[in-house]
Design an enzyme around this catalytic site. Structure first.
Site, mmCIF file in Angstrom:
data_model
loop_
_atom_site.group_PDB
_atom_site.id
_atom_site.type_symbol
_atom_site.label_atom_id
_atom_site.label_comp_id
_atom_site.label_asym_id
_atom_site.label_seq_id
_atom_site.Cartn_x
_atom_site.Cartn_y
_atom_site.Cartn_z
ATOM 1 N N ARG A 52 0.702 -1.261 -0.005
ATOM 2 C CA ARG A 52 0.060 0.034 0.013
ATOM 3 C C ARG A 52 0.943 1.276 -0.134
ATOM 4 O O ARG A 52 1.561 1.716 0.971
ATOM 5 C CB ARG A 52 -0.912 0.173 1.284
ATOM 6 C CG ARG A 52 -1.709 1.272 1.445
ATOM 7 C CD ARG A 52 -3.124 1.153 2.076
ATOM 8 N NE ARG A 52 -2.656 1.154 3.480
ATOM 9 C CZ ARG A 52 -3.419 1.422 4.571
ATOM 10 N NH1 ARG A 52 -4.892 1.505 4.221
ATOM 11 N NH2 ARG A 52 -3.325 1.237 5.984
ATOM 12 N N ASP A 90 -3.888 3.036 14.365
ATOM 13 C CA ASP A 90 -3.121 3.614 13.178
ATOM 14 C C ASP A 90 -3.855 4.953 13.075
ATOM 15 O O ASP A 90 -4.459 5.297 13.685
ATOM 16 C CB ASP A 90 -2.969 2.739 11.846
ATOM 17 C CG ASP A 90 -4.524 2.638 11.374
ATOM 18 O OD1 ASP A 90 -5.184 3.297 11.593
ATOM 19 O OD2 ASP A 90 -4.693 1.865 10.276
#
Length: 532
Positions: A167, A447
């Site tokens: 990603r 996160d």
């Protein structure tokens, strides 16, 4: 401010760069990156301006809607290109940052795939990003190892490993340490280009390919941009068209109204969509934040059973399977609680119920954040999905409307919820500034997405002066008292020495500025990036 490279006068580094990583930033890689930046960065900046224009319309009271001018794409019969064999079974995916030990453990975890993350779980220090590229290159070449002197233990890859998916960072982010023609390079192009350039040939030898997760798309025109980037890159590197494969994270409320359009834009490359649930909640609040009467309850009360989240998840399944691609479910953020068996059992039961709901709804796979959850998620999907996927489950029985996607979740706003948002937000930002983007807090893997929810909720609650469950109004005075009180809690949790460090003091300042400012900041990471 800049140090010129020997390659040419167009490419330069900021003075903060001490290690140029010549094994990754080769002349060929830099020339490829320059070609991408020249052709695509201006378009990227236009797309970001389009996001601002769209937000202005939302602020005037409009809502996201299914685009009228693309109705034919939604209603006509077509399908995406076939899915490679090594991406057809993705029943359990593990995600995490690109540090060396994580890469090895995740690839060895028993999960079907590993999403190596340069974005939300990676603090984008120069060393993190460049060492991450080296780690992935070594993993693709199967030469990666890691020695832990404290445990006197060496980590190496197993014979059988998870399929690697990368990603890159989102369109809104720059890589500030590298400039091309005096402009900060797109972080998306930086991460994408370096991985593709260094690994496409070895991946082919391995019987795999360059596979990516694309984050935070807000409009199908952004998918068209990515498709053009990929097509150009395949031509530039002499790769067969359609070799690069992508899965798009549906992380924004606007994207859920354009699923078919996003798939169509990438139809030669796309293999799936993923329900990025935490970013999706953040986007839902962010985009509609100025609507009168629009208030979302405590973060803990917003789950996949909330009507708007249930609708989004089922729509992703339906549209993916109509176009013969995979629908991957969301993240289980829980991590094992080793010191408390009873609480650990409760956490595992929540994960099991979440995964059972996903597979029974028709999802083809799911995400976990910790290797300890791989076996549990695998058992659930093995039980209910005997085939590699369930694309044949078309879900023609459901009809998701615009109102379904926008339904405001019911619930309350509590002092506990405010305190939790302050606490988690500050802890996360401080740790992120220190170079770690995946942070274990209160037995959850946090996160950037969950930190974004925390600060966005408080900003909106303050703007709307919401009434709490106990009848008090959240005004600046109450917030200031709770904020000061929670800072004392944080000081006790981390100790006075750590609390006084630059990272924690900057985190406190960043968080307070974000939630009390009259103007809303689109992403906390763009503000915090100035400090690293």
């Amino acid at each position: 401010m800049e140090t010129q490279t020997n390659l040419n006068q167009k490419i330069s580094f900021t003075n903060e760069v001490k290690n140029y990583h010549p094994e990754i930033l080769t002349d060929g890689a830099l020339i490829f990156l320059e070609a991408l930046q020249d052709r695509f960065n201006e378009r990227r900046l236009v797309l970001l301006k389009n996001r601002q224009s769209q937000q202005q319309l939302f602020d005037l009271g409009t809502h996201p809607s299914f685009p009228e001018n693309t109705k034919e794409i939604r209603n006509s019969e077509w399908a995406a290109a076939p899915i490679p064999i090594d991406l057809q079974d993705r029943r359990v995916e593990i995600t995490g940052p690109v540090d060396r030990k994580m890469v090895i453990n995740a690839l060895n975890s028993g999960a079907k795939t590993f999403m190596a993350d340069f974005e939300d779980s990676n603090a984008p220090l120069w060393e993190n990003c460049l060492q991450g590229q080296k780690n992935l290159k070594d993993a693709v070449n199967k030469t990666i190892s890691f020695y832990n002197p404290k445990k006197d233990k060496t980590y190496r890859l197993n014979e059988k490993t998870a399929t690697l998916i990368v990603r890159p960072r989102g369109l809104h982010l720059n890589e500030k340490h590298l400039l091309i023609k005096g402009e900060e390079v797109s972080a998306s192009l930086f991460d994408f280009a370096l991985y593709l350039f260094h690994n496409n040939e070895q991946l082919k030898e391995n019987g795999a390919g360059p596979y990516y997760y694309i984050p935070k798309l807000e409009h199908f025109t952004e998918a068209i941009w990515w498709n053009d980037v990929i097509d150009f890159s395949e031509d530039y590197l002499g790769i067969k068209h359609g070799t690069v494969k992508v899965t798009v994270l549906v992380e924004t409320i606007t994207a859920s109204f354009q699923l078919d359009e996003i798939i169509y834009a990438l139809k030669d490359h796309i293999v799936g969509l993923n329900c990025g649930r935490w970013d999706y909640i953040f986007s839902y609040i962010k985009k509609l934040r100025n609507h009168p009467g629009f208030v979302v309850p405590d973060r803990a009360q917003v789950t996949m059973t909330s009507p708007f989240m249930d609708a989004y998840s089922k729509l992703v399944i339906q549209r993916c399977h109509k176009r013969n691609i995979l629908a991957i479910g969301g993240m289980a953020a829980q991590i094992p609680i080793k010191e408390d068996e009873s609480r650990n059992a409760i956490a595992y039961a929540k994960v099991q119920a979440d995964k059972e709901r996903e597979v029974k709804n028709g999802h083809d796979g799911t995400w976990v954040a910790h290797p300890g959850l791989v076996a549990l998620a695998m058992r659930v999907f093995d039980t209910h999905m005997p085939n590699p996927n369930q694309i044949d489950v078309k879900r023609d029985d459901i009809n998701i409307t615009e109102n379904d996607l926008l339904a405001i979740p019911e619930g309350t706003i509590t002092e506990k919820g405010i305190r939790q948002n302050i606490n988690v937000g500050i802890h996360y930002i401080a740790t992120w500034l220190g170079g770690n983007g995946a942070v274990a807090l209160y037995h959850l893997m946090e996160d950037a997405a969950t930190a974004e929810i925390s600060r966005t909720q408080i900003w909106q609650w303050l703007q709307q002066e919401v009434v709490l469950e106990d009848g008090r109004t959240l005004d600046n005075s109450l917030f200031t008292n709770l904020f000061k009180d929670e800072l004392e809690v944080i000081k006790k949790q981390v100790g006075n020495t750590l609390f006084k460090t630059e990272n924690y003091q900057n985190a406190i300042q960043i968080f307070e500025n974000l939630v009390t400012s009259d103007e809303f900041e689109e992403f906390l990471t763009t503000r915090a990036y100035q400090y690293i």
